[in-house]
Motif scaffolding. Sequence first.
Motif, PDB file in Angstrom:
ATOM      1  N   LEU A  79     -40.982  22.881  49.540  1.00 46.69           N
ATOM      2  CA  LEU A  79     -40.281  22.239  50.653  1.00 46.69           C
ATOM      3  C   LEU A  79     -40.455  23.040  51.939  1.00 46.69           C
ATOM      4  N   ARG A  80     -40.448  24.352  51.820  1.00 45.02           N
ATOM      5  CA  ARG A  80     -40.652  25.183  53.006  1.00 45.02           C
ATOM      6  C   ARG A  80     -42.045  24.965  53.581  1.00 45.02           C
ATOM      7  N   ARG A  81     -43.054  24.852  52.704  1.00 50.04           N
ATOM      8  CA  ARG A  81     -44.410  24.574  53.193  1.00 50.04           C
ATOM      9  C   ARG A  81     -44.474  23.201  53.851  1.00 50.04           C
ATOM     10  N   TYR A 122     -33.201  21.951  52.918  1.00 52.32           N
ATOM     11  CA  TYR A 122     -33.134  21.790  51.460  1.00 52.32           C
ATOM     12  C   TYR A 122     -34.048  22.753  50.724  1.00 52.32           C
ATOM     13  N   ALA A 123     -34.995  23.385  51.422  1.00 54.60           N
ATOM     14  CA  ALA A 123     -35.690  24.522  50.834  1.00 54.60           C
ATOM     15  C   ALA A 123     -34.697  25.656  50.570  1.00 54.60           C
ATOM     16  N   GLU A 124     -33.733  25.793  51.472  1.00 56.11           N
ATOM     17  CA  GLU A 124     -32.699  26.824  51.308  1.00 56.11           C
ATOM     18  C   GLU A 124     -31.652  26.412  50.282  1.00 56.11           C
ATOM     19  N   GLU A 125     -31.328  25.125  50.231  1.00 57.31           N
ATOM     20  CA  GLU A 125     -30.309  24.644  49.298  1.00 57.31           C
ATOM     21  C   GLU A 125     -30.809  24.595  47.849  1.00 57.31           C
ATOM     22  N   ALA A 202     -48.466  20.106  50.752  1.00 56.25           N
ATOM     23  CA  ALA A 202     -47.563  21.243  50.542  1.00 56.25           C
ATOM     24  C   ALA A 202     -47.498  21.675  49.081  1.00 56.25           C
ATOM     25  N   GLY A 203     -48.012  20.851  48.176  1.00 62.34           N
ATOM     26  CA  GLY A 203     -48.040  21.242  46.771  1.00 62.34           C
ATOM     27  C   GLY A 203     -47.137  20.455  45.859  1.00 62.34           C
ATOM     28  N   VAL A 204     -46.555  19.350  46.340  1.00 59.65           N
ATOM     29  CA  VAL A 204     -45.728  18.521  45.457  1.00 59.65           C
ATOM     30  C   VAL A 204     -46.624  17.944  44.358  1.00 59.65           C
ATOM     31  N   PRO A 205     -46.279  18.122  43.085  1.00 61.25           N
ATOM     32  CA  PRO A 205     -47.132  17.627  41.997  1.00 61.25           C
ATOM     33  C   PRO A 205     -47.251  16.108  41.984  1.00 61.25           C
TER      34      PRO A 205
END
Length: 486
Positions: A79-81, A122-125, A202-205
């Motif tokens: 999510l951060r990416r 939501y990367a933080e959450e 970003a790498g989401v499968p």
Amino acid sequence: MSELITTHPDPLFTDLFVDGQWRPAADKARVDVVDPATGEAFASVAAGDVADALDAVAAAHRAAPAWAATPPRERAEILRRAYELMTARLTEVAELIVRENGKALPDALGEAGYAAEFFRWYAEEAVRIDGDLRIAPSGANRILVTRQPIGVSVLVTPWNFPAAMATRKIGPALAAGCTVVLKPATETPLTALLIAAILAEAGVPDGVVNVVVTRRSGPAVSAMLHDPRVRKLSFTGSTEVGVVLLKEAADQVISCSMELGGNAPFLVFADADLDQAVAGAMVAKMRNGGEACTAANRFYVQEPVAAEFSARLAAAMEQLATGPGLDPGTQLGPLVNAAARDKVHDLVRGALDGGATALTGGAVPEGPGYFYPPTVLSGVRAGAAILGEEIFGPVAPVVSFTTEDEAIAAANDTPYGLAAYVYTTDLARGLRVSERLEFGMVALNRGLVSDPAAPFGGVKQSGLGREGGHDGLLEFLETKYIATSW
């Protein structure tokens, strides 16, 4: 990948995105995307049907176990990416929003930045999914509480904020460990498809995020809600459609988050700082050209300052430069389509026929596109249709009031309860009025209420549940209680 009707320097993603693959609709159908500034199509996208929607559900279901088991830190990094990639492409995202939605570029840039923030928040959450452990009052056992992803989630988003409404749902769903099927509005599908491409980069499968555009939203969403693999519906749109979807979701007892219609009152008391109140009104009313569920819809101004506030607001509205959203200097673009403009004008005409006065605007301009001028109406009578419906356009009807109780009663006289605005220099009054207003969000001496870190949502017929903040994450989690002893 692209099927353009006019040329554009950047490629567009115009197919369905299912199981990590760009693919045409099963029946090869497509739907045009129209530029509201010209009324002409500039692209076409694949238009899926029930079969495509269920294929997306199947892909999300297959991907669900592995994604749920992915460590929270790994989900957070993806999510951060996504946030970083989207931030690097804000101008591209914003220009695409303008082309299919019509809003002015400054508004679109604001939305693109706001939308990206949901990925960062939501990367933080994702690493803060909490639980609980305590001793039962009897001492006989421990009460262990854990939270698990709710499962395959169907996300239905509107056309007015095509980026922000998508990321506000995708962000918490992915942080919680859920897989999703996003069904964006047919008017604005390109932004959603670009966001899917950013998430994939970003790498989401494969299968975790799927996007299905369809011209037959009712049958497609209904089919998904009756599929036992679907466990969550998150919907943003009208109350009328929300009621239908709640009934559909009841058949499978699907958890629902509903962000529905609004009818936001904007209260200005006689002691308010009028400079601040007018500046706040311009934000609350004109953000996204008034096409926002949080837009100030009804202006209640205390009698001693009603005339001055109305005149100042009209003067500020008159200064807005109207034109195609990508033109330099444009501050107000067109409405999304002809039907939206016709509705706005019908409401204005009804108010004028009822005795209101247009201090500025109030007439449909000539020429192409779905433009409507900034409009301020004074002397609007109580009971006018324009006070009871979402205007969803650049129109501000002003009504005067005498007492605090009168203002609160008028503000609460609606089946909706999303956002409200209050301007006063008396802090005690501001907090007292805020508590009495029957709305899920109140902006006190502010024209902007939305924030990725805050719980966004309404009461009454404005919805169920909350988006944003930690509350938004909880909407995609189930609570499990384990009784144990040691």
